[in-house]
Design an enzyme around this catalytic site. Structure first.
Site, short mmCIF file in Angstrom:
data_model
loop_
_atom_site.label_atom_id
_atom_site.label_comp_id
_atom_site.label_asym_id
_atom_site.label_seq_id
_atom_site.Cartn_x
_atom_site.Cartn_y
_atom_site.Cartn_z
N GLY A 41 8.84 -7.12 0.35
CA GLY A 41 8.08 -5.87 0.43
C GLY A 41 8.98 -4.65 0.48
N HIS B 111 -6.90 -10.94 -1.56
CA HIS B 111 -6.35 -10.54 -0.25
C HIS B 111 -7.24 -11.11 0.85
CE1 HIS B 111 -4.44 -8.43 2.90
NE2 HIS B 111 -4.35 -7.22 2.38
N TYR C 214 -8.42 -7.97 7.19
CA TYR C 214 -9.44 -7.36 6.34
C TYR C 214 -10.64 -8.31 6.17
CZ TYR C 214 -5.78 -3.94 5.75
OH TYR C 214 -4.83 -2.99 6.01
N ARG D 130 -3.70 -14.71 -0.69
CA ARG D 130 -2.78 -14.37 0.39
C ARG D 130 -3.47 -14.58 1.74
NH1 ARG D 130 0.58 -8.91 2.20
NH2 ARG D 130 2.61 -9.93 2.19
N ASN E 207 -4.05 -5.55 12.33
CA ASN E 207 -5.36 -4.91 12.44
C ASN E 207 -6.21 -5.52 13.54
OD1 ASN E 207 -5.44 -2.71 10.50
ND2 ASN E 207 -5.11 -4.29 8.96
N THR F 50 0.85 -1.19 0.00
CA THR F 50 0.00 0.00 0.00
C THR F 50 0.88 1.24 0.00
OG1 THR F 50 -1.91 -1.06 1.01
CG2 THR F 50 -1.63 1.29 1.45
N GLN G 112 -3.88 -7.27 -6.70
CA GLN G 112 -4.36 -7.77 -5.42
C GLN G 112 -5.74 -7.18 -5.17
OE1 GLN G 112 -3.42 -6.55 -1.42
NE2 GLN G 112 -2.74 -8.61 -0.90
C1 8OZ Z 1 -0.23 -0.89 5.23
C2 8OZ Z 1 -1.05 0.23 5.24
C3 8OZ Z 1 -2.33 0.13 4.76
C4 8OZ Z 1 -2.80 -1.08 4.27
C5 8OZ Z 1 -2.15 -4.77 4.38
C6 8OZ Z 1 -3.18 -3.54 2.60
O1 8OZ Z 1 -1.64 -4.78 5.50
C7 8OZ Z 1 -2.46 -3.49 3.71
C8 8OZ Z 1 -1.96 -2.20 4.25
C9 8OZ Z 1 -0.68 -2.08 4.73
O2 8OZ Z 1 -2.44 -5.82 3.81
#
Ligand code: 8OZ
Length: 364
Positions: free
Chosen positions: A318, A176, A181, A228, A236, A27, A101
């Site tokens: 990454g 993803h 998420y 993934r 998160n 991102t 993705q």
């Molecule tokens: C960092 C900042 C915002 C989103 C992820 C899509 O962790 C992200 C993401 C990473 O998979």
């Protein structure tokens, strides 16, 4: 000297890769503000990195509802498809391969990014997590639970994103299902308290993942689809009471379909590689019928060894790819690497994005 396996070609499903070095999804929050589209800047950034065997785009929302951060790109509108076509054309011109993705953030969002609406999630439970709304970091908003009747619409949004990825010239997609998420929220019992067919048992919690994968496979064919997962990560603020059992259930659900690859975040996303008691990456790799892509904190030697010893078929990098547009070439030569600048990871323009030097650039 024989060439290290990391730098030799391999087929990921239907996608022929020149080497096994992968650019991980990253991102970068540089989409065009008015329409969340990628444009020429992204074409330059990704095509600079076309020496990777495979490029995976940054997370790309499948719908306005799937957006969780300022300036992330989408893949649901015509303008977005046109923007991504510039990217795939530029990458293909340099002989690279690129998959999109496809992403739905679920509860990791804020009402200010969603026209005042709450985010959607398996259950109305807020994540103890933050997002970036374009002005600063904000607590994620409490989501509303998706109605059972809405789930088929979410699957349709994934299907449409897969069609759009095809129209935009992508070689395939990565779904993803990691990092806390939407699909991960359905899998984990800390965020999924549903009492319908999408909650409760392991079988029910991996149902949405399986249905999304099957829908996308219908569009693209299994050989153009990867997934993934990050079953041992708490990114998160995602939680599960038995991540070891869940990891097996998730891998079993997506195995046997002929998918191109399984992309595994090993340990905590972007952090500690330690695994919970009983977790066994080799066993998960063995349960899956496609290629195994390893990710998380790999350096050159770790990647060489993992591929040589059969612990990984592909290795995704990454932060090293942020700072080194020619990372695959540098790794092959064992050349020095540029250091990354964390201040320019998220947002902004060219600086810290397309201006990292190549090995053969003259010193400025
Ligand atoms: C960092 C900042 C915002 C989103 C992820 C899509 O962790 C992200 C993401 C990473 O998979």
């Amino acid at each position: 000297m024989t060439q290290a396996k990391l730098f030799t070609p391999i087929k990921a499903g239907d996608i022929a890769l020149a080497n096994r070095v992968v650019m991980a999804p990253l991102t970068r929050n540089r989409a065009r503000a008015e329409d969340d589209a990628a444009y020429e800047l992204h074409a330059e950034y990704y095509s600079q990195r076309a020496g990777a065997g495979l490029l995976i785009t940054e997370g790309t929302q499948i719908s306005p509802e799937g957006k969780g951060y300022a300036w992330t790109p989408g893949i649901y509108s015509e303008a977005q498809v046109a923007g991504w076509k510039k990217v795939t054309d530029a990458v293909h011109l340099k002989g690279g391969r690129i998959v999109a993705q496809i992403w739905h953030v679920g509860r990791i969002s804020h009402t200010s990014l969603l026209d005042g609406q709450p985010p959607v999630a398996p259950s109305a439970i807020a994540a103890a997590s933050r997002t970036f709304d374009g002005t600063g970091f904000v607590e994620t908003s409490t989501p509303r639970a998706l109605e059972l009747t809405e789930i088929s619409r979410v699957i349709e949004d994934y299907r449409k994103a897969a069609r759009n990825a095809d129209a935009a010239g992508f070689d395939g997609v990565e779904i993803h299902a990691a990092n806390g998420y939407l699909l991960d929220q359905f899998m984990r019992d800390g965020s999924n308290k549903r009492t319908d067919a999408y909650g409760g048992s392991l079988e029910n919690r991996v149902r949405l993942l399986g249905e999304v994968v099957e829908a996308v496979v219908e569009v693209l064919g299994a050989g153009r689809v990867g997934v993934r997962l990050s079953p041992f990560s708490n990114a998160n603020a995602i939680e599960d009471s038995d991540p070891v059992a869940l990891a097996t259930a998730a891998v079993d659900r997506i195995s046997g379909l002929g998918l191109a690859f399984l992309h595994m975040v090993e340990g905590q996303t972007g952090g500690d590689r330690a695994l919970p008691e009983g977790a066994d990456l080799a066993a998960l790799k063995a349960r899956f019928d496609g290629l195994y892509m390893a990710n998380n904190g790999y350096d050159r030697q770790m990647a060489l060894d993992a591929v040589e010893e059969g612990r990984a078929d592909l290795v995704a990098f990454g932060k090293l790819y942020i700072a080194n547009p020619d990372l695959a070439e540098r790794l092959e030569k064992d050349a020095p690497l540029n250091a990354w600048d964390g201040d320019t990871f998220y947002g902004g323009g060219r600086e810290g994005y397309t201006d990292y030097p190549f090995l053969d650039d003259k010193a400025a």
